[in-house]
Design an enzyme around this catalytic site. Structure first.
Site, PDB file in Angstrom:
ATOM      1  CG  ASP A 116      47.446  41.087  36.729  1.00 18.84           C
ATOM      2  OD1 ASP A 116      46.630  41.552  35.915  1.00 18.84           O
ATOM      3  OD2 ASP A 116      48.315  40.253  36.422  1.00 18.84           O
ATOM      4  CG  ASP A 175      44.759  41.953  29.937  1.00 13.77           C
ATOM      5  OD1 ASP A 175      45.132  42.250  28.786  1.00 13.77           O
ATOM      6  OD2 ASP A 175      44.538  40.783  30.290  1.00 13.77           O
TER       7      ASP A 175
END
Length: 392
Positions: A116, A175
């Site tokens: 992330d 993602d």
């Protein structure tokens, strides 16, 4: 993530402007941006002075829940502030964006905990550097790109998403496509050219393995650590292993559009079109805001996901700029515009809380962040507004 200036298409302006009328009223983009600035100002009044940022407002509450720099969503709030600075040129927003961006500085001196880092750092420091050319921001982005690259497994050909979660192999989630932009940018702005190769390889491997024959995306792909062989696809936040989780497909559309922008390789553009096609064909809601999973069992009595709509609306605006087929280009513009209008007219939080949007869904299987306000829905909504404004 980062806004790009698109080539003006004179022939498309009429198409776009036709969509600005709904229920007889002109859709005022600037009015929506002003609304976002007003809401963000209200949020600034309640943020504690402890280095945290707002993540979510639970359903039924008016109070933000705050997170520290380690949270995967920590880059969205400073990213929103940078977008407001870009939209208004008001130094207030630059000052606040700098403050909340700098709270994430510790990420530049620790090992990668997961994939992330792109969300956290490129939305904050990346947007900041784009708008100010502050060399300190650039140095941090370059450092963290190298950190993210340590999660790349050359035997598999992808960046591992969650080293802390054991799925019986090397895991990669859809993602992760969004975080490749950090690597592309770094490779072109003083970082190692290897970062570019890693990003391309990750995209190619994902394109080959992460999708069903109908181009719907799995959430999680499991690979053998040593052989790189695909083991299985499964879900984490979707309804089932074989269902189309709305935000996952949104990440895919946005991610492969971005990869085409960075590589100009037509195979990625063709794939982005396929991903967008299945999303739009399966989208049955009149307002174009999807249910949290396209295969959820209790539709129409399932939560919507405004975050998926915001991501897709922004992605389609960019994808339209690369689309030569006039009919398809017009469809992308019309649908993305309708999504933004729908979010603006029916999903704004207004006096309920100080977020921009309501009705996003984070992780329904875990009972987490269901039908609530979430910072990444706000981020991509504001990005879509700015992209629409540039086209207009």
């Amino acid at each position: 993530m980062i806004i790009r200036f698109f080539t003006s298409f004179v022939a498309l302006l009429l198409v776009v402007n036709q969509g600005y009328s709904q229920k007889g009223n002109s859709f005022d983009i600037q009015k929506q941006i002003d609304y976002c600035a007003k809401q963000a100002s209200k949020t600034l009044e309640v943020i504690p002075n402890d280095g945290t940022s707002p993540r979510t407002v639970p359903n039924g509450s008016s109070q933000w829940k705050f997170v520290n720099y380690k949270d995967w969503t920590s880059g969205f709030w400073p990213g929103e502030l940078w977008y407001l600075y870009e939209a208004t040129k008001d130094k207030k927003w630059e000052k606040e964006a700098d403050k909340f961006t700098r709270f994430l500085t510790p990420l530049s001196v620790i090992k990668a905990a997961d994939h992330d880092l792109g969300f956290q750092v490129f939305n904050s420091f990346g947007n900041g550097y784009r708008l100010t050319k502050n060399k300190e921001y650039k140095e941090i982005v370059l450092k963290i790109a190298d950190t993210l690259a340590t999660l790349f497994n050359p035997k598999v050909g992808t960046i591992q998403s969650w080293p802390h979660n054991k799925f019986g192999g090397h895991n990669t989630i859809i993602d992760n496509m969004m975080n490749l932009e950090l690597l592309f940018w770094a490779s072109k702005n003083g970082g190692s050219k290897t970062l570019y190769d890693i990003a391309v390889k990750h995209a190619e491997t994902t394109m080959k393995n992460h999708f069903r024959p109908d181009y719907t995306s799995y959430h999680v792909l499991i690979y053998d650590f040593e052989t790189g062989k695909k083991i299985k696809g499964q879900t984490a936040q979707g309804f089932s292993d074989e269902s189309m989780w709305a935000r996952g497909q949104a990440w895919a559309i946005y991610g492969f559009t971005m990869v085409y922008r960075e590589t100009k390789d037509p195979k990625f553009l063709d794939f982005a079109h396929k991903l967008a096609r299945v999303y739009l064909d399966k989208l049955t809601t009149e307002d174009l805001i999807p249910y949290w999973d396209f295969n959820a069992p209790n539709i129409p009595n399932e939560p919507r996901d405004a975050s998926a709509a915001a991501i897709v609306s922004s992605a389609l605006l960019e994808l339209s700029s690369y689309t030569k087929d006039k009919k398809l280009k017009n469809e992308y513009l019309e649908k993305s515009k309708k999504m933004v209008v729908s979010l603006s007219e029916n999903y704004q939080s207004r006096d309920i809380n100080s977020a921009f949007l309501l009705h996003a869904t984070g992780h329904k299987p875990a009972g987490s962040e269901i039908d609530c306000s979430i910072n990444y829905a706000d981020y991509y909504y504001l990005e879509a507004l700015l992209r629409l404004q540039k086209i207009k």
